[in-house]
Scaffold this motif. Sequence first.
Motif, PDB file in Angstrom:
ATOM      1  N   UNK A 200       0.817  -1.204   0.000  1.00  0.00           N
ATOM      2  CA  UNK A 200       0.000   0.000   0.000  1.00  0.00           C
ATOM      3  C   UNK A 200       0.858   1.264   0.000  1.00  0.00           C
ATOM      4  N   UNK A 201       2.018   1.229   0.659  1.00  0.00           N
ATOM      5  CA  UNK A 201       2.911   2.388   0.615  1.00  0.00           C
ATOM      6  C   UNK A 201       3.441   2.607  -0.796  1.00  0.00           C
ATOM      7  N   UNK A 202       3.826   1.503  -1.461  1.00  0.00           N
ATOM      8  CA  UNK A 202       4.343   1.636  -2.823  1.00  0.00           C
ATOM      9  C   UNK A 202       3.222   2.012  -3.795  1.00  0.00           C
ATOM     10  N   UNK A 203       2.026   1.512  -3.550  1.00  0.00           N
ATOM     11  CA  UNK A 203       0.930   1.829  -4.466  1.00  0.00           C
ATOM     12  C   UNK A 203       0.559   3.312  -4.374  1.00  0.00           C
ATOM     13  N   UNK A 204       0.683   3.903  -3.178  1.00  0.00           N
ATOM     14  CA  UNK A 204       0.486   5.355  -3.043  1.00  0.00           C
ATOM     15  C   UNK A 204       1.517   6.108  -3.883  1.00  0.00           C
ATOM     16  N   UNK A 205       2.770   5.631  -3.856  1.00  0.00           N
ATOM     17  CA  UNK A 205       3.811   6.274  -4.650  1.00  0.00           C
ATOM     18  C   UNK A 205       3.514   6.144  -6.144  1.00  0.00           C
ATOM     19  N   UNK A 206       3.049   4.967  -6.564  1.00  0.00           N
ATOM     20  CA  UNK A 206       2.694   4.771  -7.968  1.00  0.00           C
ATOM     21  C   UNK A 206       1.566   5.707  -8.389  1.00  0.00           C
ATOM     22  N   UNK A 207       0.579   5.869  -7.518  1.00  0.00           N
ATOM     23  CA  UNK A 207      -0.541   6.753  -7.844  1.00  0.00           C
ATOM     24  C   UNK A 207      -0.049   8.165  -8.114  1.00  0.00           C
ATOM     25  N   UNK A 208       0.831   8.661  -7.260  1.00  0.00           N
ATOM     26  CA  UNK A 208       1.380  10.015  -7.435  1.00  0.00           C
ATOM     27  C   UNK A 208       2.268  10.073  -8.675  1.00  0.00           C
ATOM     28  N   UNK A 298       8.673  -1.751 -21.211  1.00  0.00           N
ATOM     29  CA  UNK A 298      10.029  -2.134 -20.775  1.00  0.00           C
ATOM     30  C   UNK A 298      10.666  -0.999 -20.001  1.00  0.00           C
ATOM     31  N   UNK A 299      10.459   0.226 -20.443  1.00  0.00           N
ATOM     32  CA  UNK A 299      11.089   1.362 -19.781  1.00  0.00           C
ATOM     33  C   UNK A 299      10.578   1.524 -18.352  1.00  0.00           C
ATOM     34  N   UNK A 300       9.265   1.533 -18.170  1.00  0.00           N
ATOM     35  CA  UNK A 300       8.728   1.784 -16.839  1.00  0.00           C
ATOM     36  C   UNK A 300       8.951   0.607 -15.904  1.00  0.00           C
ATOM     37  N   UNK A 301       8.854  -0.613 -16.407  1.00  0.00           N
ATOM     38  CA  UNK A 301       9.065  -1.760 -15.520  1.00  0.00           C
ATOM     39  C   UNK A 301      10.500  -1.815 -15.004  1.00  0.00           C
ATOM     40  N   UNK A 302      11.439  -1.251 -15.753  1.00  0.00           N
ATOM     41  CA  UNK A 302      12.802  -1.163 -15.241  1.00  0.00           C
ATOM     42  C   UNK A 302      12.861  -0.298 -13.990  1.00  0.00           C
ATOM     43  N   UNK A 303      12.147   0.812 -14.013  1.00  0.00           N
ATOM     44  CA  UNK A 303      12.078   1.687 -12.829  1.00  0.00           C
ATOM     45  C   UNK A 303      11.333   0.994 -11.696  1.00  0.00           C
ATOM     46  N   UNK A 304      10.208   0.316 -12.021  1.00  0.00           N
ATOM     47  CA  UNK A 304       9.416  -0.356 -10.993  1.00  0.00           C
ATOM     48  C   UNK A 304      10.211  -1.496 -10.345  1.00  0.00           C
ATOM     49  N   UNK A 305      11.035  -2.161 -11.130  1.00  0.00           N
ATOM     50  CA  UNK A 305      11.886  -3.228 -10.582  1.00  0.00           C
ATOM     51  C   UNK A 305      12.752  -2.690  -9.447  1.00  0.00           C
ATOM     52  N   UNK A 306      13.345  -1.521  -9.656  1.00  0.00           N
ATOM     53  CA  UNK A 306      14.173  -0.914  -8.613  1.00  0.00           C
ATOM     54  C   UNK A 306      13.340  -0.522  -7.401  1.00  0.00           C
ATOM     55  N   UNK A 319      16.823  -9.620 -12.790  1.00  0.00           N
ATOM     56  CA  UNK A 319      17.166  -8.300 -13.320  1.00  0.00           C
ATOM     57  C   UNK A 319      15.948  -7.671 -13.981  1.00  0.00           C
ATOM     58  N   UNK A 320      16.130  -6.475 -14.519  1.00  0.00           N
ATOM     59  CA  UNK A 320      15.015  -5.712 -15.073  1.00  0.00           C
ATOM     60  C   UNK A 320      14.415  -6.383 -16.301  1.00  0.00           C
ATOM     61  N   UNK A 321      15.242  -7.043 -17.105  1.00  0.00           N
ATOM     62  CA  UNK A 321      14.699  -7.725 -18.285  1.00  0.00           C
ATOM     63  C   UNK A 321      13.809  -8.896 -17.874  1.00  0.00           C
ATOM     64  N   UNK A 322      14.263  -9.662 -16.892  1.00  0.00           N
ATOM     65  CA  UNK A 322      13.444 -10.775 -16.401  1.00  0.00           C
ATOM     66  C   UNK A 322      12.169 -10.259 -15.746  1.00  0.00           C
ATOM     67  N   UNK A 323      12.272  -9.122 -15.067  1.00  0.00           N
ATOM     68  CA  UNK A 323      11.097  -8.526 -14.424  1.00  0.00           C
ATOM     69  C   UNK A 323      10.078  -8.086 -15.478  1.00  0.00           C
ATOM     70  N   UNK A 324      10.550  -7.475 -16.567  1.00  0.00           N
ATOM     71  CA  UNK A 324       9.662  -7.072 -17.671  1.00  0.00           C
ATOM     72  C   UNK A 324       8.912  -8.285 -18.214  1.00  0.00           C
ATOM     73  N   UNK A 325       9.603  -9.398 -18.377  1.00  0.00           N
ATOM     74  CA  UNK A 325       8.963 -10.620 -18.869  1.00  0.00           C
ATOM     75  C   UNK A 325       7.940 -11.143 -17.863  1.00  0.00           C
ATOM     76  N   UNK A 326       8.253 -11.057 -16.574  1.00  0.00           N
ATOM     77  CA  UNK A 326       7.333 -11.525 -15.537  1.00  0.00           C
ATOM     78  C   UNK A 326       6.077 -10.669 -15.492  1.00  0.00           C
ATOM     79  N   UNK A 327       6.245  -9.366 -15.559  1.00  0.00           N
ATOM     80  CA  UNK A 327       5.095  -8.445 -15.552  1.00  0.00           C
ATOM     81  C   UNK A 327       4.160  -8.740 -16.709  1.00  0.00           C
TER      82      UNK A 327
END
Length: 489
Positions: A200-208, A298-306, A319-327
């Motif tokens: 919920x803390x991260x989802x608030x950040x995503x909303x903003x 791919x661009x945004x999921x790299x940021x979300x991965x971090x 890594x971010x590429x694997x995360x993009x595939x998972x998303x």
Amino acid sequence: MTAFDELMAFQRETSALGQIAGRLGWDQETVMPRGASPQRAEEMAAIEAVLHARRSDPRVAEWLDQAAPQDEVGKAQLREIRRAYDRAVKVPADLATAIARTTSAAQGTWAQARADEDVSAFLPVMEEVVSLKRQEGEALAQGGDVYDAMVEDYEPCTTGAQIAAIFDEMRPRLVALRAAVLERPEPAALTGSFDELTQMRLTQKLAVTFGYDLNNGRVDKAVHPFSSGSGLDVRITTRTSETDPFNCFYSTIHEVGHAAYEQGIDRDYLLTPLGRGVSMGVHESQSRIYENQLGRSRAFTGWLFDQMKDAFGDFGIADADAFYATVNRVHNGYIRTEADEVQYNLHIMLRFDLERALMAGDLQVSELEAAWNDRFKADFGYAVDKPSNGCLQDVHWSVGLFGYFPTYSLGNVYAGCLYQALRGAVPELDEQLAEGDTTGATAWLREHVQQHGGLYAPREIIQRASGVEPGPEPLLDYLEQKFSGLYGL
């Protein structure tokens, strides 16, 4: 005051009362005590009686005949008021009140039946809802197609036959893409446990991050995520699962798309017919482009991965590429709101066909569960395992939203057109998204779509923004390009 001034003053009061009714609905789905449901049904019926009386007031017709707007905005205001008035006067007041009362009670019954996996507990009230909505549809259609009359509430100037034609055009390419993807190795899924307060803390950040103004909004939890309100008070909900944070994050981004649309409308239109989204298809174009073309890129999921590493530590994705595939993993699943982009529209087509049959009387409520399960098995190749993964998963039918479901896919079609134009208008989009900066995209959408509210007709606003006649080709091209790259097709 001129007739136009009197009409607009009356309309603003009606819109304010409508916002109060909406707030009652928000309260019911978030914090209302469960035992308050019978009283809330009476409260909703009472305010609907007042609203229906105002919407069908004979003075509205007199003002419409006498009003002489001076500009494009005034003409659009009258267009929308006349459309709403012509519909309101066709529906008897006692029927409108009965629908409000019954659907308010049905929402609670549905939520409990869903929790208990008990379709039989929901069917009696579903019978009532369907009967009342058929009566409303017949009153509105006046001898025409009942389902078309219901679609008009959500996507003006669109018919069931037109929607069916779009779906028929989409289905072959979607089915072929799904078949090709499912032959390839499936990316890793998320595993493990993800603290729900941290979600919920991260989802608030995503909303903003996606431009949601928390000075005029809030994020709460509900059984089924939704956005509520317009103007200066626009609220969203999400839901959490300890094992699936994507459910929370992408539901939030989706609902922020809706909320950003309402928050972005020109404030001069506040509490007028132009002061809300022009249609649910256009609304869904915003929520779907926020969620998918932007949020799953791919661009945004790299940021979300971090961001997820910072929030949860090592969560098992390398890594971010694997995360993009998972998303963007294409996989078997039952839930529409959790479906990948390739299969999502197939879930909508199922619901569209079933609710169209219900309204036509070709499918009875007692047959709904079996019809759903049979169709799901035919379309997806595996059986529904429990009602909450089948015909009880969505809130829409319990609250009488027949004709709403197809607007999700119309929104995807519109989003495809908008994204094609957006990429040309903001060439540095990927670089911005990789930094967690959505402002280039959201500012373009606000300028070309959101600020106009109901000023233009649905297809017109998409054509003005994208420069093309709305159709499924850009969406299908986008999906094939994205998932061919992801799966090496």
